[in-house]
Motif scaffolding. Structure first.
Motif, PDB file in Angstrom:
ATOM      1  N   LEU A   1       9.371 -10.461   8.132  1.00 24.25           N
ATOM      2  CA  LEU A   1       8.715  -9.157   8.125  1.00 24.25           C
ATOM      3  C   LEU A   1       8.501  -8.612   9.537  1.00 24.25           C
ATOM      4  N   ASP A   2       8.343  -9.504  10.495  1.00 22.17           N
ATOM      5  CA  ASP A   2       8.156  -9.083  11.886  1.00 22.17           C
ATOM      6  C   ASP A   2       9.475  -8.803  12.592  1.00 22.17           C
ATOM      7  N   GLY A   3      10.603  -9.119  11.948  1.00 24.73           N
ATOM      8  CA  GLY A   3      11.903  -8.936  12.580  1.00 24.73           C
ATOM      9  C   GLY A   3      12.129  -9.930  13.707  1.00 24.73           C
ATOM     10  N   GLU A   4      11.549 -11.119  13.574  1.00 27.94           N
ATOM     11  CA  GLU A   4      11.614 -12.122  14.629  1.00 27.94           C
ATOM     12  C   GLU A   4      12.230 -13.440  14.168  1.00 27.94           C
ATOM     13  N   LEU A   5      13.171 -13.380  13.263  1.00 25.16           N
ATOM     14  CA  LEU A   5      13.831 -14.603  12.791  1.00 25.16           C
ATOM     15  C   LEU A   5      14.664 -15.219  13.904  1.00 25.16           C
ATOM     16  N   GLU A   6      14.598 -16.536  13.983  1.00 21.33           N
ATOM     17  CA  GLU A   6      15.426 -17.260  14.947  1.00 21.33           C
ATOM     18  C   GLU A   6      16.137 -18.386  14.203  1.00 21.33           C
ATOM     19  N   GLY A   7      17.426 -18.454  14.376  1.00 24.58           N
ATOM     20  CA  GLY A   7      18.197 -19.535  13.794  1.00 24.58           C
ATOM     21  C   GLY A   7      18.636 -19.343  12.356  1.00 24.58           C
ATOM     22  N   VAL A   8      18.165 -18.291  11.715  1.00 32.10           N
ATOM     23  CA  VAL A   8      18.536 -17.996  10.336  1.00 32.10           C
ATOM     24  C   VAL A   8      18.877 -16.512  10.262  1.00 32.10           C
ATOM     25  N   PRO A   9      20.047 -16.188   9.747  1.00 32.26           N
ATOM     26  CA  PRO A   9      20.401 -14.765   9.642  1.00 32.26           C
ATOM     27  C   PRO A   9      19.440 -14.005   8.715  1.00 32.26           C
ATOM     28  N   GLU A  10      19.026 -12.829   9.149  1.00 34.73           N
ATOM     29  CA  GLU A  10      18.122 -12.009   8.344  1.00 34.73           C
ATOM     30  C   GLU A  10      18.701 -11.744   6.959  1.00 34.73           C
ATOM     31  N   SER A  11      20.004 -11.580   6.888  1.00 33.47           N
ATOM     32  CA  SER A  11      20.649 -11.288   5.606  1.00 33.47           C
ATOM     33  C   SER A  11      20.444 -12.421   4.601  1.00 33.47           C
ATOM     34  N   GLN A  12      20.410 -13.672   5.067  1.00 34.65           N
ATOM     35  CA  GLN A  12      20.180 -14.808   4.160  1.00 34.65           C
ATOM     36  C   GLN A  12      18.769 -14.783   3.589  1.00 34.65           C
ATOM     37  N   VAL A  13      17.803 -14.483   4.441  1.00 34.34           N
ATOM     38  CA  VAL A  13      16.415 -14.433   3.979  1.00 34.34           C
ATOM     39  C   VAL A  13      16.236 -13.244   3.031  1.00 34.34           C
ATOM     40  N   ALA A  14      16.774 -12.107   3.401  1.00 35.95           N
ATOM     41  CA  ALA A  14      16.676 -10.916   2.557  1.00 35.95           C
ATOM     42  C   ALA A  14      17.309 -11.174   1.195  1.00 35.95           C
ATOM     43  N   ARG A  15      18.457 -11.790   1.196  1.00 32.06           N
ATOM     44  CA  ARG A  15      19.152 -12.070  -0.070  1.00 32.06           C
ATOM     45  C   ARG A  15      18.321 -12.996  -0.939  1.00 32.06           C
ATOM     46  N   HIS A  16      17.713 -14.009  -0.335  1.00 34.85           N
ATOM     47  CA  HIS A  16      16.891 -14.931  -1.120  1.00 34.85           C
ATOM     48  C   HIS A  16      15.755 -14.163  -1.797  1.00 34.85           C
ATOM     49  N   PHE A  17      15.032 -13.324  -1.031  1.00 37.28           N
ATOM     50  CA  PHE A  17      13.921 -12.588  -1.618  1.00 37.28           C
ATOM     51  C   PHE A  17      14.383 -11.594  -2.675  1.00 37.28           C
ATOM     52  N   GLU A  18      15.565 -11.036  -2.506  1.00 37.10           N
ATOM     53  CA  GLU A  18      16.099 -10.098  -3.499  1.00 37.10           C
ATOM     54  C   GLU A  18      16.441 -10.805  -4.806  1.00 37.10           C
ATOM     55  N   MET A  19      16.880 -12.045  -4.705  1.00 32.21           N
ATOM     56  CA  MET A  19      17.381 -12.750  -5.889  1.00 32.21           C
ATOM     57  C   MET A  19      16.353 -13.677  -6.541  1.00 32.21           C
ATOM     58  N   CYS A  20      15.355 -14.116  -5.804  1.00 27.33           N
ATOM     59  CA  CYS A  20      14.453 -15.150  -6.306  1.00 27.33           C
ATOM     60  C   CYS A  20      13.201 -14.540  -6.939  1.00 27.33           C
ATOM     61  N   GLU A  21      13.051 -14.741  -8.213  1.00 24.64           N
ATOM     62  CA  GLU A  21      11.905 -14.200  -8.938  1.00 24.64           C
ATOM     63  C   GLU A  21      10.605 -14.905  -8.563  1.00 24.64           C
ATOM     64  N   ARG A  22      10.691 -16.143  -8.075  1.00 26.25           N
ATOM     65  CA  ARG A  22       9.486 -16.867  -7.657  1.00 26.25           C
ATOM     66  C   ARG A  22       9.015 -16.440  -6.282  1.00 26.25           C
ATOM     67  N   CYS A  23       9.927 -16.154  -5.373  1.00 32.48           N
ATOM     68  CA  CYS A  23       9.560 -15.849  -3.987  1.00 32.48           C
ATOM     69  C   CYS A  23       9.295 -14.373  -3.739  1.00 32.48           C
ATOM     70  N   TYR A  24       9.954 -13.504  -4.476  1.00 33.13           N
ATOM     71  CA  TYR A  24       9.781 -12.074  -4.246  1.00 33.13           C
ATOM     72  C   TYR A  24       8.319 -11.641  -4.305  1.00 33.13           C
ATOM     73  N   PRO A  25       7.516 -12.122  -5.262  1.00 30.78           N
ATOM     74  CA  PRO A  25       6.103 -11.713  -5.279  1.00 30.78           C
ATOM     75  C   PRO A  25       5.358 -12.077  -3.989  1.00 30.78           C
ATOM     76  N   HIS A  26       5.716 -13.173  -3.350  1.00 25.92           N
ATOM     77  CA  HIS A  26       5.091 -13.555  -2.084  1.00 25.92           C
ATOM     78  C   HIS A  26       5.440 -12.535  -0.996  1.00 25.92           C
ATOM     79  N   LEU A  27       6.691 -12.133  -0.949  1.00 27.59           N
ATOM     80  CA  LEU A  27       7.130 -11.121   0.008  1.00 27.59           C
ATOM     81  C   LEU A  27       6.392  -9.809  -0.253  1.00 27.59           C
ATOM     82  N   LYS A  28       6.311  -9.421  -1.502  1.00 29.29           N
ATOM     83  CA  LYS A  28       5.647  -8.168  -1.867  1.00 29.29           C
ATOM     84  C   LYS A  28       4.167  -8.226  -1.485  1.00 29.29           C
TER      85      LYS A  28
END
Length: 79
Positions: free
Chosen positions: A15-42
């Motif tokens: 959320l801070d735009g400060e990812l290191e070592g992991v592509p932002e696209s991978q994290v974004a994709r996980h939150f888009e696809m994961c029904e368990r994790c998306y509520p945490h992001l929201k």
């Protein structure tokens, strides 16, 4: 794809735009696809937005920045 554990560990950096070592696209994709994790992001997104709204126009007490800077320097010196 990253694991749920990894996505939740990285939510603040994402959320801070400060990812290191992991592509932002991978994290974004996980939150888009994961029904368990998306509520945490929201939840984090809504919380941050509420904090921003609550802090609008608020003034930082005199000297607070200096006190925080001194404490951080002290912690850094202790190593």
């Amino acid at each position: 794809m990253i694991s749920c554990k990894e996505a939740l560990r990285l939510v603040h950096e994402y959320l801070d735009g400060e990812l290191e070592g992991v592509p932002e696209s991978q994290v974004a994709r996980h939150f888009e696809m994961c029904e368990r994790c998306y509520p945490h992001l929201k939840l984090e997104t809504v919380y941050r937005d509420a904090m921003r709204r609550a802090g609008r126009g608020a003034r930082v007490p005199a000297g607070l920045k200096d006190r925080v800077s001194a404490l951080l320097a002290e912690v850094d010196a202790e190593g």
